[in-house]
Design a protein around this motif. Structure first.
Motif, PDB file in Angstrom:
ATOM      1  N   GLY B 162       0.809  -1.213   0.000  1.00 57.68           N
ATOM      2  CA  GLY B 162       0.000   0.000   0.000  1.00 57.68           C
ATOM      3  C   GLY B 162       0.839   1.256   0.000  1.00 57.68           C
ATOM      4  N   ARG B 163       0.247   2.341   0.436  1.00 56.88           N
ATOM      5  CA  ARG B 163       0.955   3.625   0.510  1.00 56.88           C
ATOM      6  C   ARG B 163       0.635   4.275   1.848  1.00 56.88           C
ATOM      7  NH1 ARG B 163       2.634   5.348  -4.681  1.00 56.88           N
ATOM      8  NH2 ARG B 163       2.022   3.795  -6.209  1.00 56.88           N
ATOM      9  N   THR B 164       1.639   4.761   2.502  1.00 60.49           N
ATOM     10  CA  THR B 164       1.409   5.384   3.810  1.00 60.49           C
ATOM     11  C   THR B 164       1.812   6.856   3.803  1.00 60.49           C
ATOM     12  OG1 THR B 164       3.617   4.744   4.564  1.00 60.49           O
ATOM     13  CG2 THR B 164       1.821   3.233   5.060  1.00 60.49           C
ATOM     14  N   ASN B 165       2.127   7.395   2.641  1.00 60.45           N
ATOM     15  CA  ASN B 165       2.634   8.768   2.621  1.00 60.45           C
ATOM     16  C   ASN B 165       1.517   9.800   2.739  1.00 60.45           C
ATOM     17  OD1 ASN B 165       2.049   7.748  -0.105  1.00 60.45           O
ATOM     18  ND2 ASN B 165       2.562   9.812  -0.759  1.00 60.45           N
ATOM     19  N   ALA B 166       1.884  10.919   3.307  1.00 57.42           N
ATOM     20  CA  ALA B 166       0.950  12.042   3.390  1.00 57.42           C
ATOM     21  C   ALA B 166       1.158  12.936   2.166  1.00 57.42           C
ATOM     22  CB  ALA B 166       1.227  12.839   4.657  1.00 57.42           C
ATOM     23  N   ALA B 167       0.166  13.730   1.862  1.00 60.68           N
ATOM     24  CA  ALA B 167       0.265  14.630   0.718  1.00 60.68           C
ATOM     25  C   ALA B 167       1.449  15.580   0.895  1.00 60.68           C
ATOM     26  CB  ALA B 167      -1.033  15.418   0.574  1.00 60.68           C
ATOM     27  N   GLY B 168       2.264  15.672  -0.140  1.00 57.14           N
ATOM     28  CA  GLY B 168       3.380  16.610  -0.100  1.00 57.14           C
ATOM     29  C   GLY B 168       4.571  16.159   0.715  1.00 57.14           C
ATOM     30  N   GLU B 169       4.529  14.941   1.230  1.00 54.64           N
ATOM     31  CA  GLU B 169       5.617  14.448   2.070  1.00 54.64           C
ATOM     32  C   GLU B 169       6.881  14.208   1.237  1.00 54.64           C
ATOM     33  OE1 GLU B 169       4.587  10.923   4.204  1.00 54.64           O
ATOM     34  OE2 GLU B 169       6.560  10.765   5.149  1.00 54.64           O
ATOM     35  N   GLY B 170       8.011  14.526   1.795  1.00 55.65           N
ATOM     36  CA  GLY B 170       9.275  14.301   1.102  1.00 55.65           C
ATOM     37  C   GLY B 170       9.950  13.040   1.600  1.00 55.65           C
ATOM     38  N   PHE B 171      10.788  12.482   0.749  1.00 55.26           N
ATOM     39  CA  PHE B 171      11.518  11.265   1.101  1.00 55.26           C
ATOM     40  C   PHE B 171      13.008  11.557   1.091  1.00 55.26           C
ATOM     41  CE2 PHE B 171      13.876   7.453   0.041  1.00 55.26           C
ATOM     42  CZ  PHE B 171      13.289   6.468   0.806  1.00 55.26           C
ATOM     43  N   ALA B 172      13.695  11.140   2.127  1.00 53.93           N
ATOM     44  CA  ALA B 172      15.155  11.305   2.129  1.00 53.93           C
ATOM     45  C   ALA B 172      15.788  10.061   2.723  1.00 53.93           C
ATOM     46  CB  ALA B 172      15.554  12.533   2.949  1.00 53.93           C
ATOM     47  N   LEU B 173      16.870   9.606   2.087  1.00 58.58           N
ATOM     48  CA  LEU B 173      17.618   8.481   2.639  1.00 58.58           C
ATOM     49  C   LEU B 173      18.102   8.854   4.030  1.00 58.58           C
ATOM     50  CD1 LEU B 173      19.786   7.543  -0.487  1.00 58.58           C
ATOM     51  CD2 LEU B 173      17.796   6.307   0.391  1.00 58.58           C
ATOM     52  N   GLY B 174      18.009   7.910   4.958  1.00 52.14           N
ATOM     53  CA  GLY B 174      18.526   8.162   6.288  1.00 52.14           C
ATOM     54  C   GLY B 174      17.594   8.959   7.185  1.00 52.14           C
ATOM     55  N   ARG B 175      16.407   9.258   6.689  1.00 49.43           N
ATOM     56  CA  ARG B 175      15.438   9.976   7.542  1.00 49.43           C
ATOM     57  C   ARG B 175      14.167   9.147   7.633  1.00 49.43           C
ATOM     58  NH1 ARG B 175      14.140  15.291   5.098  1.00 49.43           N
ATOM     59  NH2 ARG B 175      12.101  14.430   4.639  1.00 49.43           N
ATOM     60  N   SER B 176      13.870   8.645   8.811  1.00 54.86           N
ATOM     61  CA  SER B 176      12.707   7.779   8.954  1.00 54.86           C
ATOM     62  C   SER B 176      11.424   8.587   8.815  1.00 54.86           C
ATOM     63  CB  SER B 176      12.738   7.087  10.318  1.00 54.86           C
ATOM     64  OG  SER B 176      12.599   8.052  11.350  1.00 54.86           O
ATOM     65  N   ARG B 177      10.339   7.882   8.620  1.00 50.29           N
ATOM     66  CA  ARG B 177       9.040   8.548   8.463  1.00 50.29           C
ATOM     67  C   ARG B 177       8.137   8.199   9.638  1.00 50.29           C
ATOM     68  NH1 ARG B 177       6.462   6.068   4.472  1.00 50.29           N
ATOM     69  NH2 ARG B 177       4.915   7.721   4.522  1.00 50.29           N
ATOM     70  N   ARG B 178       7.484   9.213  10.183  1.00 48.16           N
ATOM     71  CA  ARG B 178       6.560   8.972  11.287  1.00 48.16           C
ATOM     72  C   ARG B 178       5.192   8.695  10.662  1.00 48.16           C
ATOM     73  NH1 ARG B 178       6.557  12.959  16.484  1.00 48.16           N
ATOM     74  NH2 ARG B 178       8.806  12.815  16.114  1.00 48.16           N
ATOM     75  N   VAL B 179       4.842   7.442  10.598  1.00 48.14           N
ATOM     76  CA  VAL B 179       3.624   7.030   9.894  1.00 48.14           C
ATOM     77  C   VAL B 179       2.402   7.104  10.808  1.00 48.14           C
ATOM     78  CG1 VAL B 179       2.542   5.108   8.649  1.00 48.14           C
ATOM     79  CG2 VAL B 179       4.977   5.573   8.340  1.00 48.14           C
ATOM     80  N   ARG B 180       2.616   6.896  12.081  1.00 45.68           N
ATOM     81  CA  ARG B 180       1.568   7.093  13.098  1.00 45.68           C
ATOM     82  C   ARG B 180       2.240   7.832  14.261  1.00 45.68           C
ATOM     83  NH1 ARG B 180      -1.165   5.657   9.567  1.00 45.68           N
ATOM     84  NH2 ARG B 180      -2.783   4.029   9.486  1.00 45.68           N
ATOM     85  N   ASP B 181       1.468   8.636  14.951  1.00 48.14           N
ATOM     86  CA  ASP B 181       2.067   9.325  16.091  1.00 48.14           C
ATOM     87  C   ASP B 181       1.456   8.831  17.390  1.00 48.14           C
ATOM     88  OD1 ASP B 181       3.939  10.870  17.214  1.00 48.14           O
ATOM     89  OD2 ASP B 181       3.181  12.785  16.472  1.00 48.14           O
ATOM     90  N   LEU B 204      -4.163  -1.216  18.557  1.00 45.01           N
ATOM     91  CA  LEU B 204      -3.841  -0.845  19.945  1.00 45.01           C
ATOM     92  C   LEU B 204      -4.482   0.485  20.327  1.00 45.01           C
ATOM     93  CD1 LEU B 204      -0.103  -1.961  19.979  1.00 45.01           C
ATOM     94  CD2 LEU B 204      -1.924  -2.913  21.402  1.00 45.01           C
ATOM     95  N   ALA B 205      -4.673   1.343  19.342  1.00 43.35           N
ATOM     96  CA  ALA B 205      -5.325   2.626  19.626  1.00 43.35           C
ATOM     97  C   ALA B 205      -6.714   2.395  20.201  1.00 43.35           C
ATOM     98  CB  ALA B 205      -5.383   3.477  18.354  1.00 43.35           C
ATOM     99  N   GLY B 206      -7.347   1.307  19.727  1.00 41.37           N
ATOM    100  CA  GLY B 206      -8.665   0.950  20.246  1.00 41.37           C
ATOM    101  C   GLY B 206      -8.616   0.535  21.698  1.00 41.37           C
ATOM    102  N   GLU B 207      -7.435   0.105  22.149  1.00 42.35           N
ATOM    103  CA  GLU B 207      -7.267  -0.292  23.557  1.00 42.35           C
ATOM    104  C   GLU B 207      -6.776   0.881  24.396  1.00 42.35           C
ATOM    105  OE1 GLU B 207      -4.544  -3.540  23.769  1.00 42.35           O
ATOM    106  OE2 GLU B 207      -5.565  -4.705  22.213  1.00 42.35           O
ATOM    107  N   GLY B 208      -6.572   2.009  23.743  1.00 42.82           N
ATOM    108  CA  GLY B 208      -6.090   3.181  24.468  1.00 42.82           C
ATOM    109  C   GLY B 208      -4.576   3.290  24.529  1.00 42.82           C
ATOM    110  N   LEU B 209      -3.892   2.420  23.775  1.00 49.31           N
ATOM    111  CA  LEU B 209      -2.428   2.481  23.764  1.00 49.31           C
ATOM    112  C   LEU B 209      -1.998   3.201  22.485  1.00 49.31           C
ATOM    113  CD1 LEU B 209      -0.031   1.378  25.483  1.00 49.31           C
ATOM    114  CD2 LEU B 209       0.053  -0.551  23.884  1.00 49.31           C
ATOM    115  N   ARG B 210      -1.310   4.316  22.688  1.00 51.65           N
ATOM    116  CA  ARG B 210      -0.986   5.155  21.528  1.00 51.65           C
ATOM    117  C   ARG B 210       0.461   4.894  21.093  1.00 51.65           C
ATOM    118  NH1 ARG B 210      -0.964  10.159  23.522  1.00 51.65           N
ATOM    119  NH2 ARG B 210      -0.793   9.185  25.561  1.00 51.65           N
ATOM    120  N   CYS B 211       0.591   4.322  19.879  1.00 50.57           N
ATOM    121  CA  CYS B 211       1.914   3.947  19.377  1.00 50.57           C
ATOM    122  C   CYS B 211       2.372   4.900  18.284  1.00 50.57           C
ATOM    123  CB  CYS B 211       1.891   2.539  18.781  1.00 50.57           C
ATOM    124  SG  CYS B 211       1.561   1.256  19.978  1.00 50.57           S
ATOM    125  N   ARG B 212       3.625   5.277  18.380  1.00 49.12           N
ATOM    126  CA  ARG B 212       4.277   5.950  17.263  1.00 49.12           C
ATOM    127  C   ARG B 212       4.815   4.863  16.332  1.00 49.12           C
ATOM    128  NH1 ARG B 212       8.738  10.511  18.519  1.00 49.12           N
ATOM    129  NH2 ARG B 212       6.850  11.286  19.532  1.00 49.12           N
TER     130      ARG B 212
END
Lengths: 267, 308
Positions: B162-181, B204-212
């Motif tokens: 699939g695709r997890t990118n946000a609109a206008g998001e940039g990609f750079a080698l060596g820089r991770s992406r925060r896909v969920r906060d 897990l969000a449904g259980e109240g556990l917030r994962c990045r």
């Protein structure tokens, strides 16, 4: 350049380098010295003032353990000062026992693990064809190195693509690391193997400069292998055809005797 | 991921004649369009991976940017010394592409499981190591690797992620992406298994556990800033990889954290441990069998949260 004089200078330089550096493979260097002298003295289109000249012929020493011979040839051709040779294998030197390109003008490829040169040369020759360039790619292999299967992958590739700009030269001195080639892993019928892979095979006396020069002429439609029949340790009587001098370092009286023979030899 | 890669490479190669695609006789049906559109930039060297890597190096030394293509361990482990001595030592622009990271070829058995490749390739000096987590990252990796000098390893997943990118998001080698906060736990994933990490985070969000969720698509160089933020701002890290934990993502994160004084309050690594995968099956099935799928990720995240 007088290729016979160049060959003698390569041998003398190499003997000194191996002695000073405490390194080995003098027998392998002596067997290839005439091939190197003819290539660097009369065949390769190279320019010491422009080692990266795009239209230069490429030369790769696949038998990287005999790198002292290439360093000597490059120094004699003016790619770098002859004094650099004194640092061979010394602490901090750029001249490693197996040939390295880093900081050494004129070396195209660092080698030392066998079976790498010819496959890379296949890529270089293919790229030259794609670009419509006319320079040639030469690769010097040892006979024992032909045990490596990667060479035969490269042989098939070069023949399939009819890389007539590629020349493999085998320093066929009949002795590998521990024993004669014939007792280790037989190569014969060697020329027929190459021919059956689609190469033009030329067999010559690898110490006959005129014959070598003629053998390096271009083919019309396929890669060429020059099987250079040589003598391991050529030029020093007690080193010739001896397994011992694959790894032994010439020291003291041996060194003096070898140097005396080389410097007394004509021309 | 494979098709997304080939499509982007074709687009780039059409405009840039330096770019070559060389296969070792794999890519049936997948590479056809590229081969037909750009015959001068396509080459099949046959079933000969040592030659694949070496020819690629020879061409790269002559100015080409060369992508080599094969599956599983063939374009990497089979020709490891060619990658080390030829491509890496000479800084040649050889981009080794493996299709079938992890258990992509799960039904075919262990020979086709690429589960040590990241660790081994990461040890090669000069080698950029990228394992995209989704289709967008796979496409962007192509551009980034063309722009980056020198050798690289691109590990693709056979599954569609699939695709997890946000609109206008940039990609750079060596820089991770925060896909969920989220602030409770950080799930760090590389490769297509990112999809399981995202699914676990959403459940897990449904259980109240917030994962990045961090997509650590580049292992070399690893994203130190992203890890520093995760250590400071969340309760701990779980690394998730379809790979052995030693030396891969888990190894890279652990090394970086210890060397840079980052102290996640809790840390767990999910992946293969001390064994070859011998079970056969689909990719999702094997992720579960070997404890790195969604269920295992959720359990690890709950465990970390409980240790806070």
């Amino acid at each position: 350049m007088d290729t016979r004089a160049l060959a003698r200078r390569i041998r003398v330089h190499a003997l000194r380098m191996v002695n000073r550096g405490g390194s080995s493979h003098i027998g392998s260097i002596f067997s290839e010295a005439d091939v190197l002298a003819v290539l660097y003295g009369a065949v390769l289109r190279v320019d010491p003032a422009r080692p990266d000249w795009p239209d230069r012929d490429r030369f790769v020493l696949s038998k990287g353990h005999a790198g002292a011979g290439v360093y000597a040839a490059l120094a004699e051709r003016g790619f770098f000062p002859v004094e650099w040779l004194d640092t061979h294998c010394a602490d901090g030197s750029r001249l490693s026992g197996h040939v390295s390109h880093k900081g050494v003008p004129g070396v195209e490829l660092s080698t030392g693990s066998l079976g790498h040169g010819l496959p890379v040369c296949g890529g270089m020759a293919y790229a030259a064809k794609l670009a419509g360039k006319t320079h040639r790619v030469f690769c010097l292999l040892s006979d024992g190195e032909c045990d490596e299967g990667s060479n035969w992958e490269a042989a098939m590739f070069a023949a399939h693509h009819r890389l007539d700009n590629l020349v493999a030269v085998v320093d066929y001195n009949k002795i590998q690391s521990l024993a004669p080639v014939a007792d280790t892993l037989r190569l014969e019928p060697f020329a027929d193997k190459w021919r059956s892979f689609g190469w033009e095979a030329r067999e010559v006396d690898g110490h006959d400069h005129d014959a070598l020069r003629a053998a390096f002429g271009a083919s019309r439609d396929r890669p060429v292998v020059v099987i250079a029949h040589t003598v391991k340790g050529r030029g020093v009587s007690f080193m010739e055809n001896s397994v011992l001098w694959h790894y032994r370092t010439p020291r003291d009286a041996e060194y003096d005797a070898a140097l005396a023979e080389l410097t007394a030899a004509a021309p | 991921m494979r098709d997304a890669f080939v499509a982007r490479l074709l687009e780039r190669a059409t405009a840039d004649p330096r770019i070559m695609l060389i296969t070792a006789d794999l890519g049936f049906g997948v590479l056809t369009r590229f081969a037909e559109a750009l015959p001068r930039q396509y080459l099949n060297v046959g079933v000969a991976e040592q030659n694949l890597a070496a020819v690629a190096t020879g061409m790269a030394l002559e100015g080409h940017v060369v992508f080599t293509y094969s599956i599983g361990n063939f374009p990497t482990l089979r020709c490891l010394e060619q990658l080390r001595n030829d491509a890496c030592y000479h800084g040649a622009a050889v981009k080794s592409v493996a299709i079938g990271g992890g258990f992509s070829y799960g039904p075919l058995g262990f020979s086709h499981f690429a589960t040590e490749d990241l660790a081994i390739l990461r040890a090669l000096p000069g080698m950029t190591v990228v394992a995209p987590g989704d289709l967008w990252e796979a496409e962007e990796s192509v551009d980034a690797l063309i722009a980056a000098p020198g050798p690289a390893y691109l590990r693709l997943d056979k599954s569609s992620a699939g695709r997890t990118n946000a609109a206008g998001e940039g990609f750079a080698l060596g820089r991770s992406r925060r896909v969920r906060d989220g602030g409770d736990v950080t799930l760090v994933a590389c490769g297509g298994i990112l999809g399981d990490a995202v699914a676990a985070a959403d459940a897990l969000a449904g259980e109240g556990l917030r994962c990045r969720v961090l997509s650590m698509h580049t292992l070399t160089p690893v994203d130190g800033a992203g890890l520093a933020a995760a250590c400071a701002e969340t309760g701990g890290l779980v690394t998730i990889e379809e790979h052995v934990v030693s030396g891969g993502l888990g190894g890279a994160v652990a090394e970086h954290c210890l060397e840079h004084g980052l102290r996640p309050r809790a840390f767990a690594r999910l992946g293969l441990r001390g064994e070859f995968a011998t079970t056969v099956g689909g990719q999702a099935y094997l992720r579960d069998v070997y404890g790195m799928g969604r269920t295992a990720i959720m359990a690890a995240a709950r465990d970390i949260a409980a240790r806070k």
